[in-house]
Design a protein around this motif. Structure first.
Motif, mmCIF file in Angstrom:
data_model
loop_
_atom_site.group_PDB
_atom_site.id
_atom_site.type_symbol
_atom_site.label_atom_id
_atom_site.label_comp_id
_atom_site.label_asym_id
_atom_site.label_seq_id
_atom_site.Cartn_x
_atom_site.Cartn_y
_atom_site.Cartn_z
ATOM 1 N N ARG A 162 -12.438 21.637 9.853
ATOM 2 C CA ARG A 162 -12.119 21.818 11.342
ATOM 3 C C ARG A 162 -10.958 22.885 11.254
ATOM 4 N NH1 ARG A 162 -8.956 18.969 16.162
ATOM 5 N NH2 ARG A 162 -9.662 20.492 17.640
ATOM 6 N N LEU A 163 -10.035 23.123 10.303
ATOM 7 C CA LEU A 163 -9.147 23.756 9.987
ATOM 8 C C LEU A 163 -9.947 25.300 9.566
ATOM 9 C CD1 LEU A 163 -6.359 25.236 9.622
ATOM 10 C CD2 LEU A 163 -6.393 24.450 7.287
ATOM 11 N N SER A 220 0.868 -1.292 -0.040
ATOM 12 C CA SER A 220 -0.004 -0.266 -0.099
ATOM 13 C C SER A 220 0.939 1.102 -0.216
ATOM 14 C CB SER A 220 -1.035 0.217 1.340
ATOM 15 O OG SER A 220 -0.329 0.016 2.529
ATOM 16 N N LYS A 221 0.207 2.274 -0.433
ATOM 17 C CA LYS A 221 1.228 3.519 -0.653
ATOM 18 C C LYS A 221 0.378 4.761 0.013
ATOM 19 C CE LYS A 221 3.196 2.050 -4.893
ATOM 20 N NZ LYS A 221 3.668 2.533 -6.271
ATOM 21 N N LYS A 222 1.074 5.767 0.460
ATOM 22 C CA LYS A 222 0.404 6.902 1.423
ATOM 23 C C LYS A 222 1.267 7.702 1.049
ATOM 24 C CE LYS A 222 -1.369 8.373 5.860
ATOM 25 N NZ LYS A 222 -2.386 8.995 5.349
ATOM 26 N N ALA A 223 0.612 9.063 0.987
ATOM 27 C CA ALA A 223 1.544 10.182 0.912
ATOM 28 C C ALA A 223 0.251 11.470 0.871
ATOM 29 C CB ALA A 223 2.067 10.627 -0.396
ATOM 30 N N ASP A 224 0.120 12.275 1.966
ATOM 31 C CA ASP A 224 -0.865 13.369 2.111
ATOM 32 C C ASP A 224 -0.338 14.678 2.758
ATOM 33 O OD1 ASP A 224 -1.622 13.191 4.904
ATOM 34 O OD2 ASP A 224 -2.691 11.487 4.308
ATOM 35 N N TRP A 225 -0.929 15.623 2.688
ATOM 36 C CA TRP A 225 -0.361 16.810 3.145
ATOM 37 C C TRP A 225 -1.133 17.293 4.247
ATOM 38 C CZ3 TRP A 225 4.254 18.995 3.307
ATOM 39 C CH2 TRP A 225 5.184 18.773 2.528
ATOM 40 N N ASP A 226 -2.240 16.903 4.755
ATOM 41 C CA ASP A 226 -2.982 17.407 5.434
ATOM 42 C C ASP A 226 -2.677 18.084 6.880
ATOM 43 O OD1 ASP A 226 -4.674 15.848 3.819
ATOM 44 O OD2 ASP A 226 -6.011 15.044 5.503
ATOM 45 N N VAL A 227 -1.694 17.501 7.551
ATOM 46 C CA VAL A 227 -1.093 18.121 8.692
ATOM 47 C C VAL A 227 -0.078 19.192 8.161
ATOM 48 C CG1 VAL A 227 0.523 17.782 10.582
ATOM 49 C CG2 VAL A 227 -1.292 15.989 10.098
ATOM 50 N N GLY A 228 0.704 19.015 7.149
ATOM 51 C CA GLY A 228 1.523 20.341 6.779
ATOM 52 C C GLY A 228 0.647 21.354 6.086
ATOM 53 N N MET A 229 -0.312 21.215 5.496
ATOM 54 C CA MET A 229 -1.515 22.475 5.177
ATOM 55 C C MET A 229 -1.784 22.911 6.261
ATOM 56 S SD MET A 229 -2.983 21.156 1.411
ATOM 57 C CE MET A 229 -4.000 22.569 1.383
ATOM 58 N N SER A 230 -2.229 22.168 7.142
ATOM 59 C CA SER A 230 -2.877 22.645 8.560
ATOM 60 C C SER A 230 -1.784 23.704 9.138
ATOM 61 C CB SER A 230 -3.665 21.728 9.090
ATOM 62 O OG SER A 230 -4.653 21.023 8.582
ATOM 63 N N LEU A 231 -0.624 22.951 9.306
ATOM 64 C CA LEU A 231 0.365 23.979 10.025
ATOM 65 C C LEU A 231 0.672 25.210 9.317
ATOM 66 C CD1 LEU A 231 2.389 21.006 11.520
ATOM 67 C CD2 LEU A 231 1.003 22.548 12.804
#
Length: 165
Positions: free
Chosen positions: A121-122, A87-98
């Motif tokens: 929530r952001l 499986s593969k994963k890559a997302d920017w949710d935390v980085g974009m939020s910060l």
């Protein structure tokens, strides 16, 4: 309706992975990031524009990253992670939020270009801090909670030709 004025300071955060998959699945085309940035800024004062991308070692991705920078985006690049099960994963949710939280004291408006409901929530946090939040995405694949949490939602499907290559 978007209320804006030329002195309004704007930060633009674009979830390129989300946009890519949505544009490909809905229209089998790519995003015109220059048109997207122009619409997001809307004759206001651009403070920062950041595009969040994934490096998947695919052909032409480096030229895509360079093109984003030529348009005026800073790029944040994350390598895709492959796990033992394939499986593969890559997302920017935390980085974009910060980045949005860090940018908030320096802008009047944050424009989030994504359809990802995780950012609702952001949106609520930024609005509580006095920052106007606009979102842009294709309505067919934008989470309702994101639309509801923002001050304004711009449906890219209303004029898809303007935002597609």
């Amino acid at each position: 309706m978007v209320v804006s004025h030329p002195g309004q300071r704007v930060g633009v955060l674009a979830d390129a992975q989300n946009l890519y998959h949505t544009a490909r699945s809905l229209h089998t085309r790519n995003i015109d990031y220059e048109a997207l940035l122009d619409e997001a800024v809307n004759d206001r004062a651009l403070t920062r524009a950041i595009a969040y991308v994934i490096r998947a070692n695919s052909p032409d991705e480096e030229s895509f990253f360079e093109a984003l920078e030529d348009i005026g985006f800073e790029t944040r690049i994350k390598d895709i992670k492959t796990f033992g099960d394939g499986s593969k994963k890559a997302d920017w949710d935390v980085g974009m939020s910060l980045d949005a939280v860090s940018l908030a004291p320096h802008v009047d408006t944050v424009v989030l270009i994504t359809g990802d409901g995780d950012f609702a929530r952001l949106c609520r946090y930024l609005r509580h801090e006095g920052v106007k939040v606009e979102t842009m995405g294709f309505e067919e694949s934008t989470a309702e909670e994101l639309v509801e949490a923002a001050d304004h939602f711009r449906n890219l499907s209303d004029d898809a030709e303007q935002y597609l290559l």
